[in-house]
Structure formats: structure tokens, C-alpha cells
Design a protein around this motif. Structure first.
Motif, PDB file in Angstrom:
ATOM      1  N   ASN A 111       0.814  -1.224   0.000  1.00  0.00           N
ATOM      2  CA  ASN A 111       0.000   0.000   0.000  1.00  0.00           C
ATOM      3  C   ASN A 111       0.845   1.272   0.000  1.00  0.00           C
ATOM      4  N   TYR A 112       2.009   1.241   0.647  1.00  0.00           N
ATOM      5  CA  TYR A 112       2.823   2.447   0.791  1.00  0.00           C
ATOM      6  C   TYR A 112       4.227   2.272   0.223  1.00  0.00           C
ATOM      7  N   GLY A 113       4.384   1.546  -0.819  1.00  0.00           N
ATOM      8  CA  GLY A 113       5.701   1.387  -1.421  1.00  0.00           C
ATOM      9  C   GLY A 113       6.346   0.066  -1.068  1.00  0.00           C
ATOM     10  N   GLY A 114       5.944  -0.546   0.010  1.00  0.00           N
ATOM     11  CA  GLY A 114       6.377  -1.877   0.393  1.00  0.00           C
ATOM     12  C   GLY A 114       7.871  -2.114   0.371  1.00  0.00           C
ATOM     13  N   ALA A 115       8.262  -3.091  -0.447  1.00  0.00           N
ATOM     14  CA  ALA A 115       9.647  -3.542  -0.461  1.00  0.00           C
ATOM     15  C   ALA A 115      10.590  -2.476  -1.012  1.00  0.00           C
ATOM     16  N   TRP A 116      10.124  -1.656  -1.953  1.00  0.00           N
ATOM     17  CA  TRP A 116      11.002  -0.617  -2.509  1.00  0.00           C
ATOM     18  C   TRP A 116      11.366   0.413  -1.450  1.00  0.00           C
ATOM     19  N   ALA A 117      10.376   0.887  -0.724  1.00  0.00           N
ATOM     20  CA  ALA A 117      10.638   1.872   0.328  1.00  0.00           C
ATOM     21  C   ALA A 117      11.445   1.251   1.461  1.00  0.00           C
ATOM     22  N   ALA A 118      11.109   0.024   1.839  1.00  0.00           N
ATOM     23  CA  ALA A 118      11.857  -0.654   2.892  1.00  0.00           C
ATOM     24  C   ALA A 118      13.304  -0.873   2.470  1.00  0.00           C
ATOM     25  N   GLY A 119      13.522  -1.205   1.206  1.00  0.00           N
ATOM     26  CA  GLY A 119      14.878  -1.402   0.711  1.00  0.00           C
ATOM     27  C   GLY A 119      15.690  -0.120   0.733  1.00  0.00           C
ATOM     28  N   ALA A 120      15.067   0.980   0.367  1.00  0.00           N
ATOM     29  CA  ALA A 120      15.772   2.261   0.372  1.00  0.00           C
ATOM     30  C   ALA A 120      16.172   2.659   1.796  1.00  0.00           C
ATOM     31  N   PHE A 121      15.256   2.481   2.743  1.00  0.00           N
ATOM     32  CA  PHE A 121      15.587   2.827   4.120  1.00  0.00           C
ATOM     33  C   PHE A 121      16.500   1.790   4.769  1.00  0.00           C
ATOM     34  N   THR A 122      16.486   0.550   4.269  1.00  0.00           N
ATOM     35  CA  THR A 122      17.405  -0.462   4.785  1.00  0.00           C
ATOM     36  C   THR A 122      18.844  -0.077   4.484  1.00  0.00           C
ATOM     37  N   VAL A 123      19.077   0.473   3.295  1.00  0.00           N
ATOM     38  CA  VAL A 123      20.437   0.917   2.959  1.00  0.00           C
ATOM     39  C   VAL A 123      20.900   1.977   3.957  1.00  0.00           C
ATOM     40  N   LEU A 124      20.032   2.938   4.255  1.00  0.00           N
ATOM     41  CA  LEU A 124      20.381   3.986   5.219  1.00  0.00           C
ATOM     42  C   LEU A 124      20.613   3.403   6.610  1.00  0.00           C
ATOM     43  N   GLY A 125      19.739   2.516   7.045  1.00  0.00           N
ATOM     44  CA  GLY A 125      19.882   1.901   8.366  1.00  0.00           C
ATOM     45  C   GLY A 125      21.120   1.034   8.472  1.00  0.00           C
ATOM     46  N   ALA A 126      21.447   0.306   7.385  1.00  0.00           N
ATOM     47  CA  ALA A 126      22.631  -0.546   7.399  1.00  0.00           C
ATOM     48  C   ALA A 126      23.909   0.287   7.426  1.00  0.00           C
ATOM     49  N   ILE A 127      23.932   1.377   6.673  1.00  0.00           N
ATOM     50  CA  ILE A 127      25.114   2.248   6.689  1.00  0.00           C
ATOM     51  C   ILE A 127      25.288   2.882   8.068  1.00  0.00           C
ATOM     52  N   ALA A 128      24.195   3.362   8.656  1.00  0.00           N
ATOM     53  CA  ALA A 128      24.275   3.977   9.984  1.00  0.00           C
ATOM     54  C   ALA A 128      24.678   2.946  11.041  1.00  0.00           C
ATOM     55  N   GLY A 129      24.125   1.752  10.965  1.00  0.00           N
ATOM     56  CA  GLY A 129      24.479   0.702  11.928  1.00  0.00           C
ATOM     57  C   GLY A 129      25.939   0.288  11.818  1.00  0.00           C
ATOM     58  N   THR A 130      26.422   0.136  10.587  1.00  0.00           N
ATOM     59  CA  THR A 130      27.823  -0.217  10.377  1.00  0.00           C
ATOM     60  C   THR A 130      28.742   0.897  10.871  1.00  0.00           C
ATOM     61  N   ALA A 131      28.373   2.138  10.597  1.00  0.00           N
ATOM     62  CA  ALA A 131      29.182   3.269  11.074  1.00  0.00           C
ATOM     63  C   ALA A 131      29.224   3.312  12.594  1.00  0.00           C
ATOM     64  N   ALA A 132      28.110   3.013  13.240  1.00  0.00           N
ATOM     65  CA  ALA A 132      28.076   3.018  14.703  1.00  0.00           C
ATOM     66  C   ALA A 132      28.963   1.922  15.277  1.00  0.00           C
ATOM     67  N   VAL A 133      28.939   0.745  14.654  1.00  0.00           N
ATOM     68  CA  VAL A 133      29.779  -0.357  15.133  1.00  0.00           C
ATOM     69  C   VAL A 133      31.255  -0.020  14.957  1.00  0.00           C
ATOM     70  N   VAL A 134      31.616   0.500  13.788  1.00  0.00           N
ATOM     71  CA  VAL A 134      33.022   0.852  13.533  1.00  0.00           C
ATOM     72  C   VAL A 134      33.480   1.963  14.476  1.00  0.00           C
TER      73      VAL A 134
END
Length: 142
Positions: A66-89
Motif C-alpha cells: 500500500n505504501y511502497g512496500g519492499a522498494w521503500a523498505a529497501g531504500a531505508f534499509t540501505v540507510l539503516g545498514a550504513i548507519a548501523g555499520t558506522a556506529a559499530v566501527v
């Protein structure tokens, strides 16, 4: 009524005093108070941001197509993964910086708890982002 002046900080005792040869003078080495590591603070802030973005990924995953589903989740997953990796490093670098011994005139760093919290928040944000993407894909397929 007059406002009283702010209280003076207690003077710190000198760490050591070295005499300058041939003169009545000396060099005073003052004790430097420990400083909170900027890497540890940055790790915690980035880890919290990663968790917030991962919650957004979960919301898009549950909302489905209804709201973009997997495409929107994928776009924000990239941001969340980059932020999470940066926090760990940054957390690992902060722990290394704090653990390193410093000779007396150098600045000592504190904030081990902040670094560990940044590590854990970054890891949780990374895992929840990837789990939210998986959920979005499953909802999209079914």
C-alpha cells in the motif's frame, strides 16, 4: 542585591615540576583531566539513529504494497545498514582509543560505556533493518 560570582574551581595540583638548569625557574606539568571520547558519543548517536531508521523499515514492511512496500523498505534499509555499520566501527575505534595508555602530558579518554552502548545500538539497528527488509519482501510476495 548583587549576584555572587561563580565558584572558583579548585586548583589542580601539578603533576610534576622540572627545574630549568642554570635558572631559578621551573617547568610545571599540570594534570590533564580525562575527556569523553568523541568517537564514543558519535557511535551512540549513530546507533540510536540506526534503530530509528530500522523501525521505519519495519513500518514499511508491515504496511506492505500500500505504501511502497519492499522498494521503500529497501531504500531505508540501505540507510539503516550504513548507519548501523558506522556506529559499530566508531564504537570499536572508541574502545581502542579509550583502552590505549597515554603518557602523563597526553589527554586520557573516557566513555567506555558510551562506546559499548553505541556498538550494541548499531548492531541492533543493523539487524532490525535487515529483518524489516526480509519482512517487507515476504509481505510483498504473499
Amino acid at each position: 542585591m548583587a549576584v555572587p560570582p561563580p565558584p572558583r574551581e579548585a586548583p589542580r595540583p601539578p603533576k610534576r615540576v622540572d627545574a630549568v638548569p642554570g635558572t631559578p625557574f621551573g617547568v610545571v606539568h599540570l594534570d590533564v583531566p580525562p575527556v569523553t571520547s568523541g568517537l564514543a558519543i558519535g557511535s551512540l548517536v549513530t546507533g540510536i539513529a540506526s534503530i530509528l531508521v530500522s523501525l521505519l523499515v519495519l513500518c514499511f514492511g508491515v504496511a506492505g504494497p500500500n505504501y511502497g512496500g519492499a522498494w521503500a523498505a529497501g531504500a531505508f534499509t540501505v540507510l539503516g545498514a550504513i548507519a548501523g555499520t558506522a556506529a559499530v566501527v566508531a564504537g570499536l575505534l572508541a574502545r581502542r582509543q579509550i583502552r590505549r595508555p597515554a603518557p602523563p602530558p597526553a589527554v586520557r579518554f573516557t566513555g567506555r560505556g558510551l562506546a559499548v552502548a553505541g556498538l550494541s545500538c548499531g548492531g541492533v539497528g543493523l539487524l532490525v533493518s535487515l529483518g524489516g527488509l526480509a519482512l517487507a519482501l515476504v509481505v510483498q510476495i504473499t
